[in-house]
Design a protein around this motif. Structure first.
Motif, PDB file in Angstrom:
ATOM      1  N   SER A 472       0.803  -1.254  -0.057  1.00 26.35           N
ATOM      2  CA  SER A 472      -0.003  -0.033  -0.101  1.00 26.35           C
ATOM      3  C   SER A 472       0.837   1.198   0.058  1.00 26.35           C
ATOM      4  O   SER A 472       0.744   2.234   0.741  1.00 26.35           O
ATOM      5  N   GLY A 473       1.741   1.270  -0.778  1.00 28.61           N
ATOM      6  CA  GLY A 473       2.826   2.319  -0.999  1.00 28.61           C
ATOM      7  C   GLY A 473       2.670   3.559  -1.909  1.00 28.61           C
ATOM      8  O   GLY A 473       1.772   3.268  -2.955  1.00 28.61           O
ATOM      9  N   THR A 474       3.527   4.431  -2.069  1.00 25.28           N
ATOM     10  CA  THR A 474       3.475   5.435  -2.988  1.00 25.28           C
ATOM     11  C   THR A 474       4.767   5.501  -3.714  1.00 25.28           C
ATOM     12  O   THR A 474       5.679   5.204  -3.181  1.00 25.28           O
ATOM     13  N   ILE A 475       4.707   5.515  -5.190  1.00 16.56           N
ATOM     14  CA  ILE A 475       6.005   5.636  -5.949  1.00 16.56           C
ATOM     15  C   ILE A 475       6.448   6.918  -6.182  1.00 16.56           C
ATOM     16  O   ILE A 475       5.629   7.733  -6.732  1.00 16.56           O
ATOM     17  N   TYR A 476       7.619   7.274  -5.884  1.00 12.38           N
ATOM     18  CA  TYR A 476       8.318   8.603  -6.356  1.00 12.38           C
ATOM     19  C   TYR A 476       9.140   8.318  -7.185  1.00 12.38           C
ATOM     20  O   TYR A 476      10.477   7.537  -7.153  1.00 12.38           O
ATOM     21  N   GLY A 477       9.213   9.093  -8.492  1.00 14.21           N
ATOM     22  CA  GLY A 477       9.948   8.862  -9.491  1.00 14.21           C
ATOM     23  C   GLY A 477      10.920  10.358  -9.660  1.00 14.21           C
ATOM     24  O   GLY A 477      10.169  11.061  -9.755  1.00 14.21           O
ATOM     25  N   GLU A 509       6.503  17.214  -1.856  1.00 18.48           N
ATOM     26  CA  GLU A 509       5.271  16.523  -2.038  1.00 18.48           C
ATOM     27  C   GLU A 509       5.333  15.146  -1.169  1.00 18.48           C
ATOM     28  O   GLU A 509       4.352  14.780  -0.436  1.00 18.48           O
ATOM     29  N   LEU A 510       6.484  14.794  -0.758  1.00 17.42           N
ATOM     30  CA  LEU A 510       6.731  13.616  -0.104  1.00 17.42           C
ATOM     31  C   LEU A 510       6.280  13.963   1.503  1.00 17.42           C
ATOM     32  O   LEU A 510       5.612  13.449   2.247  1.00 17.42           O
ATOM     33  N   LYS A 511       6.459  15.300   1.702  1.00 12.77           N
ATOM     34  CA  LYS A 511       6.076  16.040   2.967  1.00 12.77           C
ATOM     35  C   LYS A 511       4.734  16.288   3.089  1.00 12.77           C
ATOM     36  O   LYS A 511       4.054  15.732   4.181  1.00 12.77           O
ATOM     37  N   GLU A 512       4.016  16.611   1.986  1.00 13.63           N
ATOM     38  CA  GLU A 512       2.545  16.851   1.853  1.00 13.63           C
ATOM     39  C   GLU A 512       1.693  15.409   2.274  1.00 13.63           C
ATOM     40  O   GLU A 512       0.796  15.187   3.025  1.00 13.63           O
ATOM     41  N   ASP A 513       2.430  14.390   1.637  1.00  8.01           N
ATOM     42  CA  ASP A 513       1.857  12.824   1.743  1.00  8.01           C
ATOM     43  C   ASP A 513       1.913  12.405   3.211  1.00  8.01           C
ATOM     44  O   ASP A 513       1.025  11.743   3.604  1.00  8.01           O
ATOM     45  N   LEU A 514       3.146  12.633   3.914  1.00 10.15           N
ATOM     46  CA  LEU A 514       3.291  12.357   5.492  1.00 10.15           C
ATOM     47  C   LEU A 514       2.356  13.064   5.924  1.00 10.15           C
ATOM     48  O   LEU A 514       1.489  12.576   6.892  1.00 10.15           O
ATOM     49  N   SER A 515       1.978  14.610   5.957  1.00  8.24           N
ATOM     50  CA  SER A 515       1.224  15.042   6.600  1.00  8.24           C
ATOM     51  C   SER A 515      -0.407  14.860   6.460  1.00  8.24           C
ATOM     52  O   SER A 515      -1.068  14.668   7.283  1.00  8.24           O
ATOM     53  N   SER A 516      -0.549  14.296   5.042  1.00  4.01           N
ATOM     54  CA  SER A 516      -2.007  13.852   5.149  1.00  4.01           C
ATOM     55  C   SER A 516      -2.331  12.558   5.628  1.00  4.01           C
ATOM     56  O   SER A 516      -3.191  12.292   6.018  1.00  4.01           O
ATOM     57  N   LYS A 517      -1.260  11.768   6.360  1.00  8.14           N
ATOM     58  CA  LYS A 517      -1.643  10.661   7.015  1.00  8.14           C
ATOM     59  C   LYS A 517      -1.878  11.043   8.431  1.00  8.14           C
ATOM     60  O   LYS A 517      -2.425  10.027   9.192  1.00  8.14           O
ATOM     61  N   LEU A 518      -1.515  12.190   8.735  1.00  9.91           N
ATOM     62  CA  LEU A 518      -1.673  12.487  10.227  1.00  9.91           C
ATOM     63  C   LEU A 518      -3.042  12.634  10.551  1.00  9.91           C
ATOM     64  O   LEU A 518      -3.656  13.357   9.676  1.00  9.91           O
TER      65      LEU A 518
END
Length: 631
Positions: A472-477, A509-518
């Motif tokens: 259930s991960g996210t891919i960063y390219g 964008e990685l920071k945004e994705d981490l923040s959206s998990k909170l």
């Protein structure tokens, strides 16, 4: 095996063996420490102790012969010939390194760089009007690419430190000075952007003094050239200063014998496969050579220069793209030529074996530490019952652990920790390394854990999508593509694909994705307060509905919001208002000082004069991750 030997082999005391053989045909009272046990009872005792046995032949382990390859001994001075200098351009991000190189080799490379910042090491050769050749390495100045700059400093002869005259000495400028000093490489300072009105080259030189970079006008040995990369001012002077310094250094190389070099960058190319950019340091590379770098090897199929023109050979100080690698070596690896493919395989096998042995040693230490911990706990338990016979001890142990048998903790406990699994793909090895270095600085695990499931070089493939689905991960390219089939597959499986060309946008964008998990924080805003003056019943159909007559003391009451009733200090009710009337009219809002009648959704509730009614709404505030990657 005797009882004593078995106990020693199991790392237990003799009483443990007696306990293990309880309720068997063995007469325990007859057993002595030196009694020899039959094979079946040894097996039974081992099995009951929760251990396994294995028949093993005693074999002497053979020491493997070291098959590694090393650099050759220093060359004979008679074989040495003059070679072009390898010059690395360093400095802070946006100080004009790539524009400077650009003006030197008259090609548009800045236009290709995303966001105008260099994100790879580029290697080029420049020929001066006088005929001298210089090999330039352009390193990224962005904070993220520290490892790349260090690599650039290790293979170079001269460092050109670019400092913007309008910006002065910055963080990466200082870091570049440190890299150059560590590699013991001479520096030439290029004070860039001197054409700007706010430029102050002398201030730059003063600032450099603080970092032990003393220019010639202050009595030092370091040359400082004022240039404008954009307009092309004084570039020839800079190139000549480089050639002069190279002559003083008397740079020579050995073009004979086996090739030695360093991998500057590695990537996967659609048509060519695994490709490395390398600088040759000794020998002459030709087609068909067999090379080893780290745990990878290659039979050179093609060689290209920086303009993608095919080369037949490359001598010392020449940057070259090598095609023919079986795997992708890491940037910074040492390239060594070997005699044959068979020898290359031997070297790679030996290096893999050494790495495995080192890993086994580390694992063994961890296992032994854990075993010692268990052993200490076991001995501690034994000491407390040492004065008892083994039968009494068994009964005591049963009584002590009785409660554990009734309350079995379920094996699977659901973790409530927040985790963001990520897959990182980059165009070249150095970019992936830079991103992983940034992720190593992640320090907000208490908020949300960051789990790097996989990383690699090359375009995003279907196997990446399948892996992301599993976790259930996210891919960063980074600087990579995903073909249409892969994008459709990702969309179908609901896998987020984050493709970026600029490194700090990817991290944002990685920071945004981490923040959206909170989990967002719920905040309560009080809109109005009213006090109950009187109660009365109103007949609706055949039902009597209790109504509270109120006066608004503060703010306003809004029918669609939430309400709470407070008596003394206790909250007695929370919910919605079913009707709100002013005189005989239904109203949505009642303002300060006005009176109204309220009925609530709990019909059995009794109002009392003096009760307080609070009208409020709830809003969710998004939390942000507290990780600061440093740029």
């Amino acid at each position: 095996m005797t009882v004593y030997e078995l106990a020693k082999a199991m790392n237990k005391d003799i009483d443990h063996v007696y306990e293990a053989l309880l309720n068997t045909e063995v007469d325990i009272d007859e057993l002595e420490p030196d009694t020899v046990l039959e094979e079946k009872w040894i097996k039974e005792a081992v099995k009951r102790s929760g251990m396994k046995h294995k028949w093993a032949k005693l074999v002497e382990t053979k020491v493997r012969e070291n098959k590694d390859t090393q650099r050759r001994h220093p060359p004979d001075p008679a074989h040495l010939v003059a070679r072009p200098p390898v010059v690395t351009i360093m400095g802070h991000v946006d100080h004009g390194k790539t524009t400077l190189l650009d003006s030197l080799r008259k090609s548009q490379i800045v236009a290709q760089e995303a966001g105008g910042i260099t994100q790879h090491i580029g290697a080029f050769r420049v020929q001066l009007p006088s005929g001298e050749k210089i090999t330039f390495l352009d390193t990224p100045g962005h904070a993220a690419f520290s490892a790349m700059r260090a690599r650039g400093a290790m293979v170079t002869d001269i460092v050109i430190l670019v400092v913007a005259a309008d910006d002065g000495v910055m963080k990466q400028t200082i870091e570049s000075i440190q890299h150059a000093k560590k590699a013991k490489v001479p520096i030439i300072v290029a004070v860039n952007k001197c054409d700007k009105p706010q430029a102050d080259p002398h201030l730059v030189k003063d600032e450099l003094l603080a970092h032990d970079v003393v220019c010639e006008e202050f009595g030092g040995e370091i040359q400082a050239i004022h240039v404008s990369a954009l307009k092309g001012d004084n570039l020839l002077e800079l190139a000549e200063a480089t050639v002069t310094l190279a002559e003083v250094l008397e740079l020579k190389g050995d073009p004979t014998g086996l090739v030695e070099g360093t991998v500057i960058e590695s990537r996967t190319d659609k048509g060519k496969g695994s490709v490395t950019t390398a600088i040759i340091q000794r020998g002459t590379l030709r087609k068909g050579c067999t090379l080893v770098a780290g745990k990878c090897w290659a039979k050179v199929r093609f060689m290209f220069d920086e303009y993608n023109q095919s080369l037949t050979e490359a001598g010392p100080s020449i940057p070259v793209e090598i095609v023919g690698w079986k795997d992708l070596p890491s940037a910074g690896e040492e390239i060594l030529e070997v005699e044959s493919e068979q020898r290359a395989r031997e070297v790679v096998e030996w290096r893999t074996y050494v790495e495995e042995q080192d890993k086994l040693k580390d694992d063994q230490q961890a296992i032994e530490a854990k075993q010692k911990q268990h052993q200490d706990v076991y001995k501690k338990e034994r000491e407390s019952t040492a004065h008892l016979t083994w039968r009494q001890r068994r009964a005591a142990m049963y009584r002590a652990n009785k409660h554990k048998l009734t309350h079995r903790v379920s094996e699977k406990t659901e973790t409530e920790e927040l985790v963001l699994p990520v897959i990182i793909k980059g165009d070249v090895d150095g970019s992936v390394e830079a991103i992983l270095n940034i992720l190593e600085s992640y320090d907000a695990d208490d908020q949300c854990q960051l789990d790097v499931v996989h990383f690699g070089v090359g375009d995003i493939s279907e196997s990446d999508i399948n892996l992301a689905e599993t976790f259930s991960g996210t891919i960063y390219g980074f600087n990579v593509a995903a073909n249409k089939a892969v994008q459709q597959m990702a969309a179908k499986k609901g896998i987020p694909l984050r493709l970026h060309r600029v490194i700090y946008k990817l991290i944002d964008e990685l920071k945004e994705d981490l923040s959206s998990k909170l989990t967002p924080v719920t905040e309560e805003n009080i809109i109005g307060e009213a006090s109950v003056l009187a109660m009365f019943d109103v007949t609706v159909g055949k039902k009597k509905v209790p109504v509270a007559g109120c006066r608004v003391q503060k703010g306003q009451l809004e029918k669609k919001m939430k309400f709470r009733l407070i008596r003394g200090r206790d909250v007695l009710w929370e919910g919605c208002v079913t009707t709100m009337k002013h005189l005989k009219d239904d109203v949505p809002i009642v303002k300060t000082g006005m009176e109204c009648g309220l009925s609530i959704d709990d019909e059995d509730f009794e109002f009392r004069p003096g009760d307080e009614i609070v009208c409020y709404n709830e809003s969710e505030t998004k939390l942000n991750i507290c990780w600061d990657p440093g740029f």
